[in-house]
Design a protein around this motif. Structure first.
Motif, PDB file in Angstrom:
ATOM      1  N   ARG A  39       2.127  -8.201  10.987  1.00 56.37           N
ATOM      2  CA  ARG A  39       2.889  -7.101  10.395  1.00 56.37           C
ATOM      3  C   ARG A  39       4.355  -7.518  10.244  1.00 56.37           C
ATOM      4  O   ARG A  39       4.826  -8.412  10.943  1.00 56.37           O
ATOM      5  CB  ARG A  39       2.860  -5.853  11.292  1.00 56.37           C
ATOM      6  CG  ARG A  39       1.491  -5.323  11.602  1.00 56.37           C
ATOM      7  CD  ARG A  39       0.938  -4.534  10.435  1.00 56.37           C
ATOM      8  NE  ARG A  39      -0.349  -3.969  10.763  1.00 56.37           N
ATOM      9  CZ  ARG A  39      -1.495  -4.576  10.585  1.00 56.37           C
ATOM     10  NH1 ARG A  39      -1.539  -5.771  10.092  1.00 56.37           N
ATOM     11  NH2 ARG A  39      -2.629  -3.999  10.892  1.00 56.37           N
ATOM     12  N   ARG A  55      10.903  -0.316   5.990  1.00 56.55           N
ATOM     13  CA  ARG A  55       9.679  -0.573   5.236  1.00 56.55           C
ATOM     14  C   ARG A  55       8.773  -1.427   6.096  1.00 56.55           C
ATOM     15  O   ARG A  55       9.242  -2.301   6.831  1.00 56.55           O
ATOM     16  CB  ARG A  55       9.999  -1.297   3.938  1.00 56.55           C
ATOM     17  CG  ARG A  55      10.880  -0.475   3.031  1.00 56.55           C
ATOM     18  CD  ARG A  55      11.328  -1.245   1.847  1.00 56.55           C
ATOM     19  NE  ARG A  55      10.152  -1.808   1.184  1.00 56.55           N
ATOM     20  CZ  ARG A  55      10.144  -2.249  -0.048  1.00 56.55           C
ATOM     21  NH1 ARG A  55      11.227  -2.203  -0.759  1.00 56.55           N
ATOM     22  NH2 ARG A  55       9.065  -2.751  -0.579  1.00 56.55           N
ATOM     23  N   GLY A  57       4.848  -3.602   6.259  1.00 58.85           N
ATOM     24  CA  GLY A  57       3.746  -4.176   5.504  1.00 58.85           C
ATOM     25  C   GLY A  57       2.969  -5.165   6.344  1.00 58.85           C
ATOM     26  O   GLY A  57       3.242  -5.347   7.526  1.00 58.85           O
ATOM     27  N   ARG A  58       2.011  -5.809   5.720  1.00 62.52           N
ATOM     28  CA  ARG A  58       1.144  -6.761   6.412  1.00 62.52           C
ATOM     29  C   ARG A  58       1.512  -8.187   6.048  1.00 62.52           C
ATOM     30  O   ARG A  58       2.056  -8.447   4.992  1.00 62.52           O
ATOM     31  CB  ARG A  58      -0.309  -6.493   6.022  1.00 62.52           C
ATOM     32  CG  ARG A  58      -0.758  -5.111   6.465  1.00 62.52           C
ATOM     33  CD  ARG A  58      -2.178  -4.814   6.069  1.00 62.52           C
ATOM     34  NE  ARG A  58      -3.058  -5.846   6.555  1.00 62.52           N
ATOM     35  CZ  ARG A  58      -4.214  -6.161   6.000  1.00 62.52           C
ATOM     36  NH1 ARG A  58      -4.626  -5.530   4.936  1.00 62.52           N
ATOM     37  NH2 ARG A  58      -4.979  -7.109   6.492  1.00 62.52           N
ATOM     38  N   ALA A  66       2.566  -9.216   2.190  1.00 60.76           N
ATOM     39  CA  ALA A  66       2.090  -8.269   1.184  1.00 60.76           C
ATOM     40  C   ALA A  66       3.202  -7.268   0.903  1.00 60.76           C
ATOM     41  O   ALA A  66       4.102  -7.083   1.721  1.00 60.76           O
ATOM     42  CB  ALA A  66       0.852  -7.546   1.706  1.00 60.76           C
ATOM     43  N   ALA A  68       5.259  -3.801   0.661  1.00 63.37           N
ATOM     44  CA  ALA A  68       5.363  -2.744   1.666  1.00 63.37           C
ATOM     45  C   ALA A  68       4.328  -1.660   1.392  1.00 63.37           C
ATOM     46  O   ALA A  68       4.106  -1.270   0.255  1.00 63.37           O
ATOM     47  CB  ALA A  68       6.753  -2.138   1.649  1.00 63.37           C
ATOM     48  N   ARG A  69       3.695  -1.194   2.440  1.00 58.99           N
ATOM     49  CA  ARG A  69       2.735  -0.111   2.312  1.00 58.99           C
ATOM     50  C   ARG A  69       3.355   1.234   2.623  1.00 58.99           C
ATOM     51  O   ARG A  69       2.944   2.241   2.093  1.00 58.99           O
ATOM     52  CB  ARG A  69       1.558  -0.349   3.260  1.00 58.99           C
ATOM     53  CG  ARG A  69       0.653  -1.436   2.825  1.00 58.99           C
ATOM     54  CD  ARG A  69      -0.576  -1.402   3.668  1.00 58.99           C
ATOM     55  NE  ARG A  69      -1.579  -2.282   3.109  1.00 58.99           N
ATOM     56  CZ  ARG A  69      -2.820  -2.269   3.485  1.00 58.99           C
ATOM     57  NH1 ARG A  69      -3.226  -1.443   4.407  1.00 58.99           N
ATOM     58  NH2 ARG A  69      -3.685  -3.091   2.937  1.00 58.99           N
ATOM     59  N   THR A  70       4.317   1.243   3.535  1.00 63.67           N
ATOM     60  CA  THR A  70       4.955   2.498   3.920  1.00 63.67           C
ATOM     61  C   THR A  70       6.453   2.289   4.049  1.00 63.67           C
ATOM     62  O   THR A  70       6.921   1.182   4.285  1.00 63.67           O
ATOM     63  CB  THR A  70       4.407   3.006   5.273  1.00 63.67           C
ATOM     64  OG1 THR A  70       4.638   2.017   6.261  1.00 63.67           O
ATOM     65  CG2 THR A  70       2.933   3.337   5.205  1.00 63.67           C
ATOM     66  N   GLU A  71       7.184   3.374   3.904  1.00 66.33           N
ATOM     67  CA  GLU A  71       8.625   3.311   4.109  1.00 66.33           C
ATOM     68  C   GLU A  71       9.129   4.666   4.570  1.00 66.33           C
ATOM     69  O   GLU A  71       8.494   5.688   4.333  1.00 66.33           O
ATOM     70  CB  GLU A  71       9.356   2.849   2.858  1.00 66.33           C
ATOM     71  CG  GLU A  71       9.124   3.651   1.623  1.00 66.33           C
ATOM     72  CD  GLU A  71       9.828   3.043   0.421  1.00 66.33           C
ATOM     73  OE1 GLU A  71      10.461   3.814  -0.309  1.00 66.33           O
ATOM     74  OE2 GLU A  71       9.757   1.827   0.225  1.00 66.33           O
ATOM     75  N   GLU A  93       0.423   2.995  10.111  1.00 65.20           N
ATOM     76  CA  GLU A  93      -0.068   3.330   8.780  1.00 65.20           C
ATOM     77  C   GLU A  93      -0.412   2.089   7.963  1.00 65.20           C
ATOM     78  O   GLU A  93      -1.155   2.178   6.998  1.00 65.20           O
ATOM     79  CB  GLU A  93       0.969   4.167   8.037  1.00 65.20           C
ATOM     80  CG  GLU A  93       1.130   5.553   8.611  1.00 65.20           C
ATOM     81  CD  GLU A  93       2.243   6.337   7.945  1.00 65.20           C
ATOM     82  OE1 GLU A  93       2.793   5.865   6.928  1.00 65.20           O
ATOM     83  OE2 GLU A  93       2.572   7.418   8.447  1.00 65.20           O
ATOM     84  N   THR A  94       0.128   0.937   8.330  1.00 60.89           N
ATOM     85  CA  THR A  94      -0.182  -0.289   7.590  1.00 60.89           C
ATOM     86  C   THR A  94      -1.450  -0.957   8.093  1.00 60.89           C
ATOM     87  O   THR A  94      -1.894  -1.932   7.505  1.00 60.89           O
ATOM     88  CB  THR A  94       0.964  -1.311   7.669  1.00 60.89           C
ATOM     89  OG1 THR A  94       1.157  -1.690   9.024  1.00 60.89           O
ATOM     90  CG2 THR A  94       2.224  -0.771   7.063  1.00 60.89           C
ATOM     91  N   PRO A  96      -5.175  -1.938   8.547  1.00 60.27           N
ATOM     92  CA  PRO A  96      -6.254  -1.868   7.559  1.00 60.27           C
ATOM     93  C   PRO A  96      -7.232  -0.764   7.907  1.00 60.27           C
ATOM     94  O   PRO A  96      -7.463  -0.469   9.084  1.00 60.27           O
ATOM     95  CB  PRO A  96      -6.904  -3.239   7.630  1.00 60.27           C
ATOM     96  CG  PRO A  96      -6.505  -3.797   8.943  1.00 60.27           C
ATOM     97  CD  PRO A  96      -5.204  -3.177   9.307  1.00 60.27           C
TER      98      PRO A  96
END
Length: 152
Positions: A39, A55, A57-58, A66, A68-71, A93-94, A96
């Motif tokens: 992460r 932010r 991400g994975r 990867a 950003a999935r959330t911020e 939240e990031t 899988p």
């Protein structure tokens, strides 16, 4: 502000993970990478003077990151523990999602598959109206060619 951001990122990294790397990327964000948990978290200046944009991400196979999935936006004056709580929520939240069930084998899939139907429900066969349109177009082409050659 950038020195404060780097200092906050160092403190936050120590709270979040024992093993981490902190660096500044080319956009000016400070990134905290946790290779062992796959992460990353980035901190950048937010809209307000005391705000920071977080932010998460994975990290993909091979070490690439990867998108950003959330911020979230948080206040720097809230302290390291409050920022760590926001970061933990973003990191959760990031994670899988549950993996999809395994697909049946291709052999079984071919045997049990129904023939595909079109949206009208009649299958892939050409309808009567389509044949009439094709016949009219062919007739018009025939009349044009016959007129050009002087047969008519």
């Amino acid at each position: 502000m950038s020195a404060k951001l780097r200092e906050t990122a160092d403190e936050l990294a120590d709270v979040l993970w024992r093993e981490h790397t902190v660096y500044r990327d080319r956009t000016g964000c400070v990134v905290i990478r946790g290779e062992h948990v796959e992460r990353w978290i980035s901190l950048s200046t937010g809209a307000g003077r005391d705000e920071v944009l977080l932010r998460a991400g994975r990290i993909l196979d091979g070490g690439t990151t990867a998108p950003a999935r959330t911020e979230a936006v948080a206040s720097l004056s809230a302290g390291t523990t409050a920022l760590a709580a926001v970061c933990r929520r973003l990191l959760a939240e990031t994670a899988p999602g549950p993996s999809r069930p395994a697909r049946p084998s291709a052999r079984r899939d071919r045997r049990n598959r129904r023939p595909r139907r079109s949206a009208s429900g009649r299958g892939r066969h050409t309808g009567l109206v389509s044949w009439l349109v094709v016949a009219c177009v062919a007739g018009l082409i025939g009349l044009y060619v016959a007129g050009r050659t002087g047969v008519l």
